[in-house]
Design a protein around this motif. Structure first.
Motif, PDB file in Angstrom:
ATOM      1  N   LEU A 207       1.034  -1.347   0.094  1.00 12.55           N
ATOM      2  CA  LEU A 207       0.194   0.380   0.146  1.00 12.55           C
ATOM      3  C   LEU A 207       1.128   1.422  -0.063  1.00 12.55           C
ATOM      4  CD1 LEU A 207      -2.900  -0.991   2.204  1.00 12.55           C
ATOM      5  CD2 LEU A 207      -2.798  -1.437   0.198  1.00 12.55           C
ATOM      6  N   MET A 208       0.446   2.198   0.009  1.00 15.32           N
ATOM      7  CA  MET A 208       1.530   3.698  -0.319  1.00 15.32           C
ATOM      8  C   MET A 208       0.016   4.692   0.523  1.00 15.32           C
ATOM      9  SD  MET A 208       1.747   3.654  -4.357  1.00 15.32           S
ATOM     10  CE  MET A 208       1.847   1.882  -4.902  1.00 15.32           C
ATOM     11  N   GLY A 209      -0.551   4.206   1.902  1.00 13.73           N
ATOM     12  CA  GLY A 209      -0.836   5.603   2.181  1.00 13.73           C
ATOM     13  C   GLY A 209      -0.238   6.329   3.670  1.00 13.73           C
ATOM     14  N   ASP A 210       1.054   6.005   3.633  1.00 17.19           N
ATOM     15  CA  ASP A 210       2.145   6.943   4.478  1.00 17.19           C
ATOM     16  C   ASP A 210       3.188   6.784   3.711  1.00 17.19           C
ATOM     17  OD1 ASP A 210       3.418   8.113   6.580  1.00 17.19           O
ATOM     18  OD2 ASP A 210       2.039   7.361   7.603  1.00 17.19           O
ATOM     19  N   ASP A 211       4.272   7.289   4.625  1.00 16.31           N
ATOM     20  CA  ASP A 211       5.657   7.132   3.475  1.00 16.31           C
ATOM     21  C   ASP A 211       6.212   7.185   5.280  1.00 16.31           C
ATOM     22  OD1 ASP A 211       6.229   9.614   5.201  1.00 16.31           O
ATOM     23  OD2 ASP A 211       5.896   9.939   2.504  1.00 16.31           O
ATOM     24  N   ARG A 212       6.018   6.113   5.973  1.00 17.34           N
ATOM     25  CA  ARG A 212       6.322   5.880   7.480  1.00 17.34           C
ATOM     26  C   ARG A 212       5.390   4.051   7.343  1.00 17.34           C
ATOM     27  NH1 ARG A 212       5.187  10.891   9.468  1.00 17.34           N
ATOM     28  NH2 ARG A 212       7.240  12.104   9.005  1.00 17.34           N
TER      29      ARG A 212
ATOM     30  N   VAL B  41       5.158   1.649   0.280  1.00 24.15           N
ATOM     31  CA  VAL B  41       6.111   1.207  -0.999  1.00 24.15           C
ATOM     32  C   VAL B  41       5.077   2.822  -1.752  1.00 24.15           C
ATOM     33  CG1 VAL B  41       6.477  -0.942  -1.422  1.00 24.15           C
ATOM     34  CG2 VAL B  41       4.684   0.089  -2.327  1.00 24.15           C
ATOM     35  N   HIS B  42       6.242   3.001  -2.617  1.00 24.72           N
ATOM     36  CA  HIS B  42       6.170   3.874  -3.905  1.00 24.72           C
ATOM     37  C   HIS B  42       6.583   3.560  -4.903  1.00 24.72           C
ATOM     38  CE1 HIS B  42       5.512   8.176  -5.226  1.00 24.72           C
ATOM     39  NE2 HIS B  42       4.018   8.009  -5.719  1.00 24.72           N
TER      40      HIS B  42
ATOM     41  N   MET C 290      13.777  11.422   2.598  1.00 29.33           N
ATOM     42  CA  MET C 290      13.370  10.945   3.981  1.00 29.33           C
ATOM     43  C   MET C 290      14.125  11.003   4.969  1.00 29.33           C
ATOM     44  SD  MET C 290      12.207   6.636   2.114  1.00 29.33           S
ATOM     45  CE  MET C 290       9.701   7.353   1.364  1.00 29.33           C
TER      46      MET C 290
ATOM     47  N   TYR D 175      12.221  13.743   6.793  1.00 32.09           N
ATOM     48  CA  TYR D 175      11.291  13.832   7.361  1.00 32.09           C
ATOM     49  C   TYR D 175      11.032  12.033   8.283  1.00 32.09           C
ATOM     50  CZ  TYR D 175       9.443  17.362   5.075  1.00 32.09           C
ATOM     51  OH  TYR D 175       8.679  18.547   4.366  1.00 32.09           O
TER      52      TYR D 175
ATOM     53  N   CYS E 226      11.288   9.196   7.832  1.00 35.38           N
ATOM     54  CA  CYS E 226      10.590   8.155   7.045  1.00 35.38           C
ATOM     55  C   CYS E 226      10.650   6.802   6.099  1.00 35.38           C
ATOM     56  CB  CYS E 226      10.030   8.710   5.215  1.00 35.38           C
ATOM     57  SG  CYS E 226       9.642  10.391   5.450  1.00 35.38           S
TER      58      CYS E 226
ATOM     59  N   ARG F 233      -4.297   2.149  11.019  1.00 35.23           N
ATOM     60  CA  ARG F 233      -4.971   2.525   9.877  1.00 35.23           C
ATOM     61  C   ARG F 233      -6.280   1.673   9.084  1.00 35.23           C
ATOM     62  NH1 ARG F 233      -1.301   5.734   6.752  1.00 35.23           N
ATOM     63  NH2 ARG F 233      -1.668   7.828   7.546  1.00 35.23           N
TER      64      ARG F 233
ATOM     65  N   GLY G  63      -4.749  -0.611  -3.208  1.00 44.58           N
ATOM     66  CA  GLY G  63      -3.061   0.140  -3.471  1.00 44.58           C
ATOM     67  C   GLY G  63      -3.062   1.358  -4.018  1.00 44.58           C
TER      68      GLY G  63
ATOM     69  N   SER H 252      -5.029   3.766  -1.518  1.00 45.12           N
ATOM     70  CA  SER H 252      -4.009   3.745  -0.861  1.00 45.12           C
ATOM     71  C   SER H 252      -2.614   5.418  -1.390  1.00 45.12           C
ATOM     72  CB  SER H 252      -3.109   3.672  -0.143  1.00 45.12           C
ATOM     73  OG  SER H 252      -2.467   2.385  -0.919  1.00 45.12           O
ATOM     74  N   HIS H 253      -3.044   5.336  -3.373  1.00 43.96           N
ATOM     75  CA  HIS H 253      -1.825   6.013  -3.998  1.00 43.96           C
ATOM     76  C   HIS H 253      -1.786   7.330  -3.203  1.00 43.96           C
ATOM     77  CE1 HIS H 253      -0.803   8.157  -6.911  1.00 43.96           C
ATOM     78  NE2 HIS H 253       0.873   7.628  -6.798  1.00 43.96           N
TER      79      HIS H 253
ATOM     80  N   TYR I 237      -2.624   9.190   0.616  1.00 45.77           N
ATOM     81  CA  TYR I 237      -1.762   9.489   0.663  1.00 45.77           C
ATOM     82  C   TYR I 237      -1.854  11.204   0.959  1.00 45.77           C
ATOM     83  CZ  TYR I 237       3.241  10.644   0.657  1.00 45.77           C
ATOM     84  OH  TYR I 237       4.122  11.176   1.318  1.00 45.77           O
TER      85      TYR I 237
ATOM     86  N   VAL J  10      -1.390  12.687   4.097  1.00 39.93           N
ATOM     87  CA  VAL J  10       0.310  12.734   4.396  1.00 39.93           C
ATOM     88  C   VAL J  10       0.877  14.365   3.779  1.00 39.93           C
ATOM     89  CG1 VAL J  10       2.482  11.471   4.704  1.00 39.93           C
ATOM     90  CG2 VAL J  10       0.332  10.395   4.821  1.00 39.93           C
TER      91      VAL J  10
ATOM     92  N   ARG K 277       5.616  14.479  -1.369  1.00 39.64           N
ATOM     93  CA  ARG K 277       6.595  13.197  -1.345  1.00 39.64           C
ATOM     94  C   ARG K 277       7.769  13.510  -0.532  1.00 39.64           C
ATOM     95  NH1 ARG K 277       4.482   8.035  -0.793  1.00 39.64           N
ATOM     96  NH2 ARG K 277       7.094   7.476  -1.066  1.00 39.64           N
ATOM     97  N   PRO K 278       8.476  12.943   0.440  1.00 37.28           N
ATOM     98  CA  PRO K 278       9.454  13.617   0.296  1.00 37.28           C
ATOM     99  C   PRO K 278      10.656  14.467  -0.219  1.00 37.28           C
ATOM    100  CG  PRO K 278       8.897  11.672   1.918  1.00 37.28           C
ATOM    101  CD  PRO K 278       8.398  11.862   0.881  1.00 37.28           C
TER     102      PRO K 278
END
Lengths: 288, 288, 288, 288
Positions: free
Chosen positions: C155-160, C176-177, C215, C218, C220, C274, D37, D40-41, D44, D48, D233-234
């Motif tokens: 999933l991509m709902g956060d970067d942590r 992931v991203h 990252m 921030y 991450c 989440r 997925g 969630s992208h 974000y 976030v 994104r960071p």
């Protein structure tokens, strides 16, 4: 050397602008006329980009050639005349910007004639032609010769001018190439899809400078094709200025209008002659 | 070391040129024969790009391999011979440039044989083969062996030469890769769509130099694939020259024709052998 | 800090490799099994790229996580075991590499179970899962929890990292991203079409380093996804080495296997939770 | 100068963020709601990216404008209010993010009204509008005027503000352009296909800085469009910060919210007026 098409320069640069406005989009589908955003994107070319480019050429004192579809000249009556009055050349770029390869021979001829009529009405004398999307048919060069124009600038068979022999006489070809076109670097629209990633002006400058240097090495025609709706944007106009300033500093690059290069080429006894013709293709070998 | 395929070099470089001319476009549809602009774009390869590249190789004294479709050799009778006479290798690149994966086994064989007949007629001895679009079938390596050729250069199973065992005997595979091909960097046509953005020669040089350095580190085969209609353009030819000059300066890169690398590989007792075969795929797992 | 998922590091780096081999291509169509060139392009991953990457990780002493489709583990029996024996983690990456969003819930479950069975047969204990193409369904996280795995990485709902609550219990999500994936930078095949332009390793390095620096700023999870058939190529492996060396030099980046990060995350009392669920969509608002 | 839209600055910068969340994906097909997925992208962005961007704007003390689809404001009740409370502007970005060109006039009006109702319910006063995908219809500007908004920001007819005259009165147009949008640089999803290559933040920064410099030269409106799910994104947020710091250092760039620029433009007696209308297209000229 004085009789050669390049007049002794390391490279000859023809700065050309295709003033397409709405036509390439309408040629994809007339339904896009309903898209206000897309139409404004195209109108930016003649309305904002073109005056900015004309000012830039004045400042640098460089003559250029503007390929204008008849439809554009007709819908914006003063446009072609104002370009000529600034010392530049206006040339034939079809009437509708529909590519010849998408038309019947009769339709291509009708479209070709209709643009000539527009320019005649506006008292603009045109000496050369460029096919829409550079997608010439095998008839295109003959039409150019038949209607008394002296050059075409749509083919890619060389990177120096060449003579094309047609049943209606010879013309000069001033070849183009996709790598010297701003469309592949800058164009983007979601609908119709006309490009992919938008490159930075720095990258386009790097590409064109590399080609200019290569062409100076090999003594070629640097036939750059810009579109006011693309290269008239502020950052891109600044990059174009830097490219032109670089070319001027080289000292061995000759800037000229296409018609002047064409005349020099046709007067060059050493100019090679080509007789382009369609390859004969066996359906057993190429069944699709 | 003297018996190994690399003869002690950090990397071996095979400079290869696919002289495709009109064939990849006609393989998409023979209807493109009607497109004068597109055909001129392709004819540039043998007419302008190829002589320029041959001169460049002369200057740098580097031997190369030219993969020529039979159709191209047939339609331009002196072309293959002139390449051989300049000290380079001419190799088999199909007759029509239709990819084997798009043909029946019988059609692939007929196309393969027809190219052999053209080269036999022209008294060109070919030792190796490269599939059109690198889209080999599982039969391809066997055809190569069956007709007495010594190597293929279409697969990507490694970055060093390997032996491929077939029912008709062994051949050497000189593997290729998309990252060492100028097509993905430079190709563009609106119809047929053959690419996306046009990269600058500087970027292509950066990419290939990175791969060359990586291959020097890992002792690989730097099997570069260029197309005269693409890399024969002035700025790109200059970038290719810089790449080659860099490789020469490295001092640990050995340039050779594909046939010479293939012979060295087949004589290398340590060369790994592969027996490529199609994966068995369960339609329940992969229903599409 | 010692209880937090990051253990005080500015950024945590999970180096992940998706050992897909032929599966993403067969998932597009099993007909590609007939394409010898394409299959060799994919086989390069486990055959050449993977050993090279394992050696690189040894040299730099960095632990990594390898997501392996069950089909790949089954068809190359020693592969998963050899990765574990080098000190790395092997994780669940579906059986077939068909994306969950393209399957019925029953098919997704069957595919999920079939991969678990393969790993059980090979005595490989898996603790986490990554959906094929990162195209998880809303059922995916629940399957992960239900079968006793501790984390998902799709999933991509956060970067942590974050906690995902499901009806079968909580799991950690290691997001992931696309910008941290080598596929978008390097992948190219003409058929199936899996990419566009091939970027230079220098550009990919610039991109990933920018993300790593962001990252670190921030705090991450730098969850990098590489594919051996792409990043195992010589020039790209060298760029990956430079990226890793840079991260090591930073001094504030912690490298860990996904399972270790997941365990730390699940033990972190401050980890956000989440409950991902499908948006309710009105067909009047979104008629297509 | 004090009466001019630019208030004497070399360039005016309107920093705009389109807080689209799931809407552009659902507008392609509501079926994507099943893709966990992909959802969630998109989530974000508000979850976030948006808080990170708001913090960045606080640090740099720059006011910005956030274009929010009504659907997003409705599904995340506190979101629009929290933006306003941080000192920024919230503006109308359709209800559903379906482009006007894809709707009937009645549907466009209903969608427009529905978003107004959401903002009225939340006590958010909106002064301007931006069409989804910038694909305005010819009716769009009129709707903007009719419902009492003061500006639109969807057209590309210039790179400076202009007055648009409609039957319901005048509005200011704050023109946009694809080159000043992060979507073309950063967006990627396999399904739906929303982009191609992912550029590095360094390249995007180079592009936008070139445009900013060009716009400072030509005194234009630098109307930058960012999306929190992309530029939040960071690494990209860090690049945006560098761009803003550069602009601040220039000393001649004025940052303002769109509504403030619109008010200044409408009060500028020298502002040009345009009356955009659809070109009349002859089906004989454009048969498709």
């Amino acid at each position: 050397m004085s009789e050669s098409w390049h007049r002794g320069a390391a490279a000859v640069a023809t700065l050309t602008f295709d003033v397409d406005a709405e036509t390439p989009i309408l040629a994809r589908s007339r339904g896009y006329a309903r898209h206000a955003g897309t139409m404004s994107h195209q109108a930016y070319g003649p309305d904002v980009g073109l005056p900015r480019i004309l000012d830039l050429l004045d400042e640098l004192d460089i003559p250029a050639t503007f390929f204008v579809p008849g439809w554009v000249a007709e819908h914006r009556p003063g446009l072609a005349r104002s370009i000529v009055e600034r010392g530049h050349e206006v040339a034939h770029h079809s009437y509708s910007h529909r590519p010849p390869t998408s038309m019947t021979p009769e339709d291509e001829r009708a479209d070709f004639e209709r643009a000539l009529a527009v320019f005649a009405d506006q008292d603009i004398e045109v000496a050369g032609h460029r096919a829409a999307l550079w997608e010439a048919s095998w008839q295109t060069a003959e039409l150019v010769a038949e209607y008394g124009l002296r050059y075409d600038s749509s083919l890619m068979g060389d990177d120096r001018p060449y003579r094309v022999a047609t049943a209606s006489g010879d013309i000069a070809e001033l070849p183009v190439h996709w790598s010297l076109d701003d469309w592949e670097q800058y164009a983007f629209l979601p609908a119709p899809d006309i490009g992919s990633v938008i490159e930075s002006p720095e990258k386009a400058l790097e590409l064109w400078r590399a080609e200019l240097d290569g062409m100076r090495h090999y003594r070629c025609l640097f036939n750059l094709c810009m579109h006011p709706f693309l290269s008239g944007r502020p950052g891109r106009a600044m990059a174009l200025r830097r490219l032109l300033e670089y070319a001027l500093e080289c000292g061995d690059v000759r800037f000229a209008r296409c018609r002047d290069v064409a005349d020099a080429a046709l007067a060059d006894p050493g100019l090679p002659t080509r007789r382009p013709q369609a390859p004969v293709v066996d359906p057993d070998v190429y069944p699709v």
